[in-house]
Design a protein around this motif. Structure first.
Motif, PDB file in Angstrom:
ATOM      1  N   UNK A  35       0.898  -1.152   0.176  1.00  0.00           N
ATOM      2  CA  UNK A  35      -0.124   0.230   0.075  1.00  0.00           C
ATOM      3  C   UNK A  35       1.010   1.121  -0.074  1.00  0.00           C
ATOM      4  N   UNK A  36       0.830   1.930  -1.243  1.00  0.00           N
ATOM      5  CA  UNK A  36       1.626   3.306  -1.279  1.00  0.00           C
ATOM      6  C   UNK A  36       1.102   4.187  -0.311  1.00  0.00           C
ATOM      7  N   UNK A  37      -0.325   4.286  -0.151  1.00  0.00           N
ATOM      8  CA  UNK A  37      -0.701   5.266   0.823  1.00  0.00           C
ATOM      9  C   UNK A  37      -0.394   5.029   2.326  1.00  0.00           C
ATOM     10  N   UNK A  38      -0.310   3.628   2.595  1.00  0.00           N
ATOM     11  CA  UNK A  38       0.169   3.414   3.940  1.00  0.00           C
ATOM     12  C   UNK A  38       1.709   3.891   4.175  1.00  0.00           C
ATOM     13  N   UNK A  39       2.397   3.518   2.921  1.00  0.00           N
ATOM     14  CA  UNK A  39       3.902   4.019   3.243  1.00  0.00           C
ATOM     15  C   UNK A  39       3.883   5.529   3.209  1.00  0.00           C
ATOM     16  N   UNK A  40       3.126   6.242   2.540  1.00  0.00           N
ATOM     17  CA  UNK A  40       3.184   7.791   2.565  1.00  0.00           C
ATOM     18  C   UNK A  40       2.656   8.191   3.924  1.00  0.00           C
ATOM     19  N   UNK A  41       1.687   7.813   4.620  1.00  0.00           N
ATOM     20  CA  UNK A  41       1.241   8.209   5.938  1.00  0.00           C
ATOM     21  C   UNK A  41       2.249   7.839   6.991  1.00  0.00           C
ATOM     22  N   UNK A  42       2.738   6.583   6.600  1.00  0.00           N
ATOM     23  CA  UNK A  42       3.593   6.354   7.987  1.00  0.00           C
ATOM     24  C   UNK A  42       4.841   7.106   7.842  1.00  0.00           C
ATOM     25  N   UNK A  43       5.322   7.199   6.628  1.00  0.00           N
ATOM     26  CA  UNK A  43       6.606   8.216   6.405  1.00  0.00           C
ATOM     27  C   UNK A  43       6.217   9.690   6.944  1.00  0.00           C
ATOM     28  N   UNK A  44       4.956  10.089   6.428  1.00  0.00           N
ATOM     29  CA  UNK A  44       4.945  11.665   6.952  1.00  0.00           C
ATOM     30  C   UNK A  44       4.657  11.689   8.515  1.00  0.00           C
ATOM     31  N   UNK A  45       3.790  10.713   8.999  1.00  0.00           N
ATOM     32  CA  UNK A  45       3.907  10.651  10.366  1.00  0.00           C
ATOM     33  C   UNK A  45       5.118  10.671  11.142  1.00  0.00           C
ATOM     34  N   UNK A  46       6.173   9.767  10.867  1.00  0.00           N
ATOM     35  CA  UNK A  46       7.226   9.819  11.462  1.00  0.00           C
ATOM     36  C   UNK A  46       8.276  10.844  11.306  1.00  0.00           C
ATOM     37  N   UNK A  47       8.194  11.062   9.991  1.00  0.00           N
ATOM     38  CA  UNK A  47       9.199  12.317   9.878  1.00  0.00           C
ATOM     39  C   UNK A  47       8.778  13.413  10.640  1.00  0.00           C
ATOM     40  N   UNK A  48       7.513  13.680  10.653  1.00  0.00           N
ATOM     41  CA  UNK A  48       6.829  14.853  11.309  1.00  0.00           C
ATOM     42  C   UNK A  48       6.989  14.820  12.768  1.00  0.00           C
ATOM     43  N   UNK A  49       6.982  13.393  13.426  1.00  0.00           N
ATOM     44  CA  UNK A  49       7.284  13.483  14.874  1.00  0.00           C
ATOM     45  C   UNK A  49       8.546  13.563  15.123  1.00  0.00           C
ATOM     46  N   UNK A  50       9.290  13.211  14.417  1.00  0.00           N
ATOM     47  CA  UNK A  50      10.943  13.334  14.676  1.00  0.00           C
ATOM     48  C   UNK A  50      11.378  14.872  14.559  1.00  0.00           C
ATOM     49  N   UNK A  51      10.821  15.318  13.477  1.00  0.00           N
ATOM     50  CA  UNK A  51      11.399  16.916  13.265  1.00  0.00           C
ATOM     51  C   UNK A  51      10.703  17.744  14.494  1.00  0.00           C
ATOM     52  N   UNK A  52       9.447  17.283  14.908  1.00  0.00           N
ATOM     53  CA  UNK A  52       8.908  18.091  15.906  1.00  0.00           C
ATOM     54  C   UNK A  52       9.522  18.051  17.119  1.00  0.00           C
ATOM     55  N   UNK A  53      10.065  16.853  17.366  1.00  0.00           N
ATOM     56  CA  UNK A  53      10.865  16.681  18.702  1.00  0.00           C
ATOM     57  C   UNK A  53      12.229  17.327  18.502  1.00  0.00           C
ATOM     58  N   UNK A  54      12.756  17.203  17.599  1.00  0.00           N
ATOM     59  CA  UNK A  54      13.991  17.886  17.366  1.00  0.00           C
ATOM     60  C   UNK A  54      14.015  19.359  17.267  1.00  0.00           C
TER      61      UNK A  54
END
Lengths: 674, 260
Positions: free
Chosen positions: A154-173
């Motif tokens: 599922x490309x959509x799942x990959x997209x949202x997983x990536x978005x969520x993770x990158x967002x959370x990491x960048x926000x923490x940083x």
């Protein structure tokens, strides 16, 4: 040069903080699995049967996704702060060497981004394997042999997983960088001063400890004995008492431990006082983290126990009839003779099942006298409810039930003279089947129209129709002649069809049933299929257990990782103590043993409270608001909860092992002799 | 200083850091003896090798060559439990930054070297009372380091260094983190211990004031022994010895600008 540094630093971070990196990958796997739920075999199959429910479930996923992100944020935040803390001197050096803060922060952001991408790549790769495994395992679990399995991505799942993770990491940083922005270079270069030993007065500590314990006990009591009223205020009281109790308990625990140390230190030798004081300090400074972790672990424990009970309770493995066709005999014959259908069918037989004629229930004395069975049931413990609600309204003809048994490859029933047999389709529901079985084994009889008929000392429970949604609490299997006399509708209730073995084995049962389903749908005949029952079961399995287990695993990981990281952060701040100890004559082994003990107790402090709360929560849950699913006894739920607990302990041990190794590595590095 | 029994022998001690071009010789074959009951000072400019020397004796650094013999035993061969025993029982170490464990009370800190060797508080109670009375820290025994003054902390650290009755006390700039008043109190106490208990003390310091309490001072420069000063304990006062130390420091071209 810059990107080379980013890559090198991020690789160093991953290596130095394997605990966090591993957890991140597992969280990514969980995220992808959740988000790709709609694409998975099982769900695609279910959508064809229970489309509304599936759509409702899929509509719920974004909310679950956001809740998960919220918790994962804390995990990532703690991990990033641990990482930057490890590198404070390095960052201070960058500043002193003339690196602009903006460039330093860009460096940190790029490293985080690079690490996220590496984690995503590994996580999604692992997730693909897992989701395929889940598809196959779930199907196997519910008794379907999927051979014609399709790989889903599922490309959509990959997209949202990536978005969520990158967002959370960048926000923490980002938040960490905001904090770092206020620090002077000297603060970076000076090794982190350990937190001062904060001393609460003993009276206050004791007050916190006692009130925390009291509130926790109140929460358990209210939950177990009062929550079944489902009153909002009771619910609120349990929640407030539980949460406040946990926080207060840990707040006062430090003082309590201090008291224990003072009392026992006169006889203590070796590093035991140091170890105890270290634990006390961890509890003092991390009491909020301990409380949050204990609550997360409690949630994880409850979710997994509930999910597993839900999931396993729904599993169906016995297949009696594949289809039940309803309608006039000639119409059914016509349908079954159709080319495409005839080739798939192994056999078909009419099922004679009917309600008992009204006249048998009129008048003062019931024509069906169940007093014998009632007495037998009464002699068994905890059967008042069954006895009170006991009634038999249905009869099944012996010959058609034997056809069903024959089709399943089982031996038929032999009813001699004045004999009947007891049937229930709810044998798997709690202890119902066991109790009925015990009753019929007592050689009881039922009265029909004044005559006594002996009940066979065995209970029959194979589904008489294809769809499991149709249930018969109790029915009598009677000789065909008697059936004719008792039945309100003596004609066949339906025609049961069983598919050919080669058809079900070759492309897989699910596909064979689907194929037949398509053909029958075209004929316009009314029918139920094994598929429908399975579908419904499968849906409940997936929706109830999948989501709760998913959340449970996530909470478990977050709780343990936060706990581990919090310990390591403090351990790192205090690592100079081990150098001092070494100078005072402590050998490395003794220090490593001390660290191991500290970690074990630190984790155990959380696990103990979470286990006690978890046990209370499971009992509360299954005796009050979350009724156990039909077909699950309290014992099954308890067994599953115990299994979940064992898994928890194993996971805890794994985490303890990882944290111990990291801590011991730090000890060795701090006392190394040049 | 009394008697002439040699408690510590340093023979041709060398220490080399790094390899190839980054090779630095911190100690270039130092030889000297420390006598029982002596209060020895080691002085020298920054980077002269005095702390390296102390750390080698304390087994924090492994020497590249030479021998360190304490009471007839060569410590370079020590490892495992022998090393732990040496650190815990044979030497007491007084750090510049006290290095008290923040999460232990003063009493627990003092007890640590004994606890590590299986002695309980009960067994050591009288020793703790005696040493705390001597160092004037009886009233802080139940306090944590964060509740003490710098001077109290260093005296607690001194008590910890002395509690196991070591053969020698090694002190690395013990007054480095103290103000002049607390420095004086500490040095008075250490001198008192040296005098009363005949405890051998070897102290590295920059501070001429602190050094003036010693009975002998070795000056090190560039990894070699450079000069030696002896104080006549019977005839020479602390202030007179201080004058001599300062003048030697000036003569050696170090001066306070170079030393501090």
């Amino acid at each position: 040069m810059f990107f080379k540094q980013v890559r090198r630093n991020s690789a160093k971070n991953r290596k130095g903080n394997g605990l966090f990196f591993g957890t991140l990958i597992i969280a990514i796997v969980a995220f992808y699995t959740l988000l790709s739920l709609g694409e998975q075999d099982v769900m695609r199959f279910l959508a064809t049967i229970e489309s509304d429910a599936v759509h409702k479930l899929l509509a719920l996923l974004p909310a679950v996704y956001l809740v998960s992100l919220f918790f994962v944020f804390f995990l990532v935040y703690f991990a990033c702060s641990y990482q930057t803390q490890r590198r404070q001197r390095e960052l201070g050096m960058y500043l002193m060497l003339g690196m602009k803060r903006s460039r330093m922060f860009t460096l940190l952001f790029c490293e985080t981004l690079w690490s996220s991408l590496v984690a995503l790549f590994m996580g999604i790769f692992a997730a693909l394997f897992l989701t395929e495994g889940i598809s196959l395992a779930t199907a196997k679990l519910v008794g379907l042999g999927i051979v014609g399995h399709r790989i889903s991505f599922s490309l959509k799942a990959v997209f949202w997983t990536a978005c969520g993770f990158v967002l959370v990491q960048l926000l923490s940083m980002f938040i960490i960088c905001l904090k770092l922005g206020k620090k002077e270079p000297a603060e970076f270069l000076r090794p982190g001063a350990p937190e001062k030993q904060r001393q609460l007065t003993e009276g206050r500590s004791l007050l916190f400890f006692i009130s925390g314990t009291g509130l926790l006990l109140a929460a358990y009591g209210l939950g177990i004995f009062r929550l079944r009223t489902l009153h909002f205020f009771v619910f609120l009281a349990v929640l407030v008492c539980g949460i406040a109790g946990t926080f207060l308990f840990y707040r006062g625990l430090g003082g309590f431990l201090g008291k224990v140390v003072r009392r026992k230190r006169s006889k203590a030798a070796g590093l035991s006082v140091f170890t105890a004081r270290q634990i006390q300090e961890h509890v003092f400074s991390q009491h909020k983290s301990l409380a949050v972790s204990a609550l997360l672990l409690l949630m994880a424990f409850s979710c997994i126990a509930y999910g597993a009970a839900m999931g396993l309770a729904r599993t169906v493995s016995v297949r009696s009839a594949d289809f039940s066709l309803f309608g006039e005999e000639p119409q059914i014959d016509r349908v079954l003779k159709q080319d495409g259908i005839r080739r798939l069918v192994k056999e078909s037989y009419p099922m004679y099942l009917s309600m008992v004629k009204d006249e048998y229930f009129a008048g003062e004395k019931e024509a069906l006298d169940l007093s014998g069975l009632g007495q037998a049931l009464e002699s068994i413990e905890d059967t008042e409810n069954i006895v009170q609600n006991m009634h038999i309204e249905y009869v099944i003809a012996e010959s058609s039930y034997n056809e069903l048994l024959k089709a399943m490859g089982k031996e038929g029933i032999q009813l001699h003279g004045q004999e009947v047999a007891l049937y229930t389709s709810m044998a798997g529901e709690g202890d119902f089947g066991t109790i009925l079985k015990k009753a019929v084994e007592k050689k009881v009889s039922v009265g029909i129209r004044g005559k006594d008929y002996a009940l066979l000392p065995a209970l029959y429970y194979d589904n008489v129709v294809a769809d499991r949604a149709i249930t018969l609490s109790m029915a009598l299997i009677v000789p065909d002649a008697l059936f004719g006399e008792l039945a309100r509708e003596p004609e066949a209730y339906c025609r049961n069809v069983r598919l050919r073995d080669d058809v079900t084995q070759e492309p897989g049962l699910m596909q064979a049933v689907q194929k037949m389903d398509e053909k029958l749908a075209k004929t316009g005949i009314e029918y139920d299929s094994f598929l429908g029952g399975i579908g419904r079961n499968l849906f409940y399995t997936v929706s109830a257990s999948y989501l709760t287990i998913y959340l449970g695993v996530l909470f478990l990981l977050i709780s343990n990782t936060v706990l581990g990281l919090k310990f390591l952060i403090q351990h790192r701040q205090n690592k100079c103590r081990y150098r001092t100890l070494s100078m005072l004559g402590a050998d490395t082994e003794a220090m490593c043993r001390s660290a191991k003990k500290q970690i074990q107790v630190f984790f155990l402090l959380v696990l103990t409270v979470a286990s006690v709360s978890g046990a209370a929560a499971v009992v509360t849950m299954f005796t009050s608001f979350a009724k156990l699913p039909v077909g699950t006894s309290m014992w099954t739920a308890g067994l599953l909860a115990a299994t979940a607990f064992v898994i928890f302990v194993i996971i805890e041990l794994v985490y303890i092992g990882i944290v111990r190794r990291t801590a011991q590595r730090e000890i060795c590095s701090s006392i190394i002799i040049q | 200083m009394t008697g002439s029994e040699r408690i510590l022998q340093i023979e041709n001690l060398t220490k080399i850091y790094g390899k190839g071009e980054s090779r630095t010789e911190a100690l270039k074959g130092i030889t000297f003896d420390v006598l029982k009951g002596e209060f020895l000072g080691i002085m020298g400019a920054s980077g002269s090798g005095k702390t390296t020397l102390l750390n080698c004796i304390a087994t924090m650094h492994r020497p590249t060559g030479g021998n360190i013999i304490l009471n007839g035993e060569d410590i370079s061969g020590f490892g495992g439990s022998a090393l732990a025993d040496y650190r815990g029982r044979k030497i007491g170490y007084l750090f510049q930054e006290f290095e008290l464990l923040d999460n232990l009370t003063a009493e627990e800190n003092i007890m640590l070297p004994l606890s590590l060797h299986g002695v309980t508080v009960k067994e050591a109670e009288s020793d703790i009372r005696a040493i705390s009375a001597l160092l004037d820290i009886s009233e802080v025994l139940d306090k944590f380091p964060s509740q003490m003054s710098g001077g109290q902390k260093q005296r607690v650290a001194a008590a910890r260094a002395l509690i196991s009755n070591p053969d020698i006390v090694l002190a690395d700039e013990p007054t480095g983190a103290l103000d002049s008043k607390n420095s004086k109190i500490l040095m008075d106490k250490l001198a008192d211990v040296n005098r009363r208990q005949q405890k051998t003390i070897m102290m590295v310091t920059h501070d001429a004031n602190a050094a003036s309490y010693c009975s002998r001072i070795l000056f090190i420069q560039d990894g070699c022994l450079f000069h030696e000063l002896r104080r006549s304990m019977q005839t020479e006062s602390v202030s007179a010895f201080y004058e001599r130390i300062v003048s030697v420091m000036a003569q050696l071209g170090g001066g306070s600008a170079n030393v501090l």
